[in-house]
Design an enzyme around this catalytic site. Sequence first.
Site, short mmCIF file in Angstrom:
data_model
loop_
_atom_site.label_atom_id
_atom_site.label_comp_id
_atom_site.label_asym_id
_atom_site.label_seq_id
_atom_site.Cartn_x
_atom_site.Cartn_y
_atom_site.Cartn_z
CG ASP A 1 -5.06 1.62 -6.35
OD1 ASP A 1 -4.86 2.41 -7.25
OD2 ASP A 1 -5.09 1.90 -5.19
CG HIS B 1 0.31 2.34 -5.47
ND1 HIS B 1 1.14 2.17 -4.59
CD2 HIS B 1 -0.91 2.41 -5.49
CE1 HIS B 1 0.22 3.13 -3.52
NE2 HIS B 1 -1.56 2.70 -4.37
#
Length: 269
Positions: A172, A177
């Site tokens: 991911d 992030h």
Amino acid sequence: MTEPHPLAGADLGSRTVRYDERDAILYALAVGAGASDLDLVFERRLRVLPTFALTLAQWAPDVLAGRGAWDVATALHGAQRLQVLDPLPASGEVLMTARVGDVWDKGSAAVFDVVVQSRYFRATWSIFAPGRGGFGGSRGPATPASSEGVPDVETTLPTFATQAALYRLTGDRHLIHIDPAAAAAIGQPRPILHGLCTLAAAVLRIAAVTGAHPADVLELGGRFAAPVLPGQVLDLQLWTGGGAGTAFRAVHAGTPVLTAGTVRFQDSR
């Protein structure tokens, strides 16, 4: 009368994903396994964490996003469920099929369930999509209530500063992030930890304090209530008295970040 969403039940195709011991070990390290957890990080005695399956199946919600089901800049991963059917081998390939399950109409938003099936697991992503409600569908079931009362066990769940940067290498690679600018665009002071990483880290900690093995997960679920920043230490609260496994939630500075958590291990009574 309620109207089903046009995408409800849609076929998202199938995919075979290959992996090896290195991928499984990298994943275990990313969610908090230590060098002494030899059956999670040493290829000669490797047991694959069941939550690793969720990285193999990440393609499925991405396919639905690519069809324009939601705005990737505003959609949120609301909840996750996992049912383990058979242990993942240390290396190999997994054939998966995916479809859209229910689509719930929350008025100002929609919730899309993305269901992935393989011989090893069945997993469901629930994606909260602002601006996609109002199509006349059912609101769906009420949000599961978190456990109440005094927890049976209270412990801590530490995260580490580089955890999001490491976990993203498992599949991911969403910018929130890793990229400070992307995180700032959603109102966060710095890049946030993946919800699935927090969930898997919680499983490791729960197994440690209850005497279970983290590779013995049979069922897992949880809702992502608030962002976690890498390096934060969470308070993990467990209710172990139920017959359906362990209920749990994670809290940071009084704010629930992971709620309605449930996990059942193979040796649960």
